[in-house]
Design an enzyme around this catalytic site. Structure first.
Site, PDB file in Angstrom:
ATOM      1  N   TYR A 156      12.264   3.460   0.121  1.00  0.00           N
ATOM      2  CA  TYR A 156      11.547   4.726  -0.025  1.00  0.00           C
ATOM      3  C   TYR A 156      12.527   5.893   0.031  1.00  0.00           C
ATOM      4  O   TYR A 156      13.580   5.799   0.674  1.00  0.00           O
ATOM      5  CB  TYR A 156      10.537   4.916   1.106  1.00  0.00           C
ATOM      6  CG  TYR A 156       9.264   4.108   0.984  1.00  0.00           C
ATOM      7  CD1 TYR A 156       8.123   4.659   0.404  1.00  0.00           C
ATOM      8  CD2 TYR A 156       9.190   2.812   1.482  1.00  0.00           C
ATOM      9  CE1 TYR A 156       6.942   3.929   0.314  1.00  0.00           C
ATOM     10  CE2 TYR A 156       8.017   2.070   1.391  1.00  0.00           C
ATOM     11  CZ  TYR A 156       6.898   2.641   0.804  1.00  0.00           C
ATOM     12  OH  TYR A 156       5.748   1.918   0.705  1.00  0.00           O
ATOM     13  N   ARG A 170       6.560   7.938   6.969  1.00  0.00           N
ATOM     14  CA  ARG A 170       6.185   9.326   7.240  1.00  0.00           C
ATOM     15  C   ARG A 170       6.308   9.658   8.725  1.00  0.00           C
ATOM     16  O   ARG A 170       6.692  10.775   9.091  1.00  0.00           O
ATOM     17  CB  ARG A 170       4.767   9.580   6.742  1.00  0.00           C
ATOM     18  CG  ARG A 170       4.658   9.540   5.210  1.00  0.00           C
ATOM     19  CD  ARG A 170       3.212   9.518   4.758  1.00  0.00           C
ATOM     20  NE  ARG A 170       2.506  10.689   5.262  1.00  0.00           N
ATOM     21  CZ  ARG A 170       1.182  10.758   5.373  1.00  0.00           C
ATOM     22  NH1 ARG A 170       0.416   9.711   5.044  1.00  0.00           N
ATOM     23  NH2 ARG A 170       0.612  11.855   5.817  1.00  0.00           N
ATOM     24  N   ASP A 230       0.070   5.487   0.858  1.00  0.00           N
ATOM     25  CA  ASP A 230      -0.958   6.358   1.401  1.00  0.00           C
ATOM     26  C   ASP A 230      -1.409   7.395   0.386  1.00  0.00           C
ATOM     27  O   ASP A 230      -0.807   7.571  -0.679  1.00  0.00           O
ATOM     28  CB  ASP A 230      -0.430   7.088   2.644  1.00  0.00           C
ATOM     29  CG  ASP A 230      -0.143   6.141   3.800  1.00  0.00           C
ATOM     30  OD1 ASP A 230      -0.731   5.046   3.820  1.00  0.00           O
ATOM     31  OD2 ASP A 230       0.669   6.500   4.670  1.00  0.00           O
ATOM     32  N   ARG A 260       0.830  -1.199   0.000  1.00  0.00           N
ATOM     33  CA  ARG A 260       0.000   0.000   0.000  1.00  0.00           C
ATOM     34  C   ARG A 260       0.865   1.250   0.000  1.00  0.00           C
ATOM     35  O   ARG A 260       1.951   1.264   0.581  1.00  0.00           O
ATOM     36  CB  ARG A 260      -0.891   0.038   1.241  1.00  0.00           C
ATOM     37  CG  ARG A 260      -1.874  -1.106   1.366  1.00  0.00           C
ATOM     38  CD  ARG A 260      -2.549  -1.053   2.728  1.00  0.00           C
ATOM     39  NE  ARG A 260      -3.564  -2.081   2.889  1.00  0.00           N
ATOM     40  CZ  ARG A 260      -4.211  -2.305   4.028  1.00  0.00           C
ATOM     41  NH1 ARG A 260      -3.928  -1.589   5.103  1.00  0.00           N
ATOM     42  NH2 ARG A 260      -5.130  -3.248   4.099  1.00  0.00           N
TER      43      ARG A 260
END
Length: 250
Positions: free
Chosen positions: A110, A195, A51, A49
């Site tokens: 990431y 995050r 966001d 997933r």
């Protein structure tokens, strides 16, 4: 037969990767486009997933079909014409049925981008925060991540994850001159984990927390003690690694 799809997408305007009723999602657009072109119901399975607003400069998904795709390159061309311009398909190719876009992945990487100065050309894909955080303090705190596996403190609450254990393989900040860039690689990530880590590291870099505070936050296993989540629009999934012989090309 099972096929891998390599793609990239701009997350602006999407409510993340995963299908949500009545909301625009990357998975939903891919399902509709593939079902239209292959003339059968297709449900793509993603590597994970992302966001709302988060991007992927490299992403992998798979789909199954009873009928072989005669010309994968032509399907790529047709998909790119049919899909929104925010989604770009790079390759489609067959893989063994045992290979799964999500569960066969060995690691994910990431990157998070912070603009050092106001820039009208990167404002939709980088964060501007003031004061600019100190990169040395943030990198000192980054080294703490390698000492732990339980990252409950950086996980979204009330998820369906069976475990909050992750192995962080890489975590560092770099100054490119125009931006501060955070790279993090792990075998898996929790919901909102990157995050939340970035938001907390920025507080360390701004002097609101110390590297030892960062350690105590991890050990507390309490999301309420960590910093706020950094904005999603500056986060990119940029690489996914698979076993030898099935390695896509980011």
């Amino acid at each position: 037969m099972r096929y891998f799809i390599e793609l990239s997408y701009n997350g602006n305007g999407y409510c993340g990767w995963q299908v949500q009723p009545g909301e625009p999602t990357v998975q939903g657009d891919l399902n509709r486009a593939l079902s239209t072109l292959l003339r059968r119901d297709i449900a793509v399975v993603g590597a994970g997933r992302t966001d709302t607003g988060v991007h992927a400069s490299f992403y992998v998904a798979h789909f199954d079909t009873d009928t072989p795709v005669d010309n994968p390159d032509r399907l790529v061309y047709k998909l790119n014409r049919l899909l929104d311009r925010r989604i770009a398909v790079k390759r489609i190719y067959p893989v063994p049925d045992r290979i799964h876009a999500r569960f066969s992945a060995l690691s994910r990487t990431y990157r998070y981008y912070i603009d050092k100065h106001k820039n009208p050309f990167t404002c939709s894909s980088a964060w501007r925060t003031w004061p600019l955080p100190d990169i040395e303090r943030m990198n000192e705190a980054c080294r703490v991540l390698f000492e732990y596996e339980d990252f409950t403190s950086f996980s979204k609450l009330h998820t369906d994850a069976r475990t909050n254990l992750c192995t962080v393989m890489e975590a560092r900040w770099e100054d490119t001159g125009e931006q501060l860039v955070f790279t993090i690689k792990a075998n898996r990530f929790l919901r909102n984990m990157v995050r939340a880590i970035v938001g907390t590291l920025v507080e360390v870099g701004q002097g609101k927390l110390t590297p030892e505070d960062f350690r105590r936050i991890i050990e507390s296993q309490d999301r309420c003690r960590a910093g706020g989540s950094a904005p999603g629009h500056a986060l990119f999934l940029c690489n996914i690694e698979y076993p030898a012989g099935v390695q896509p090309n980011p």
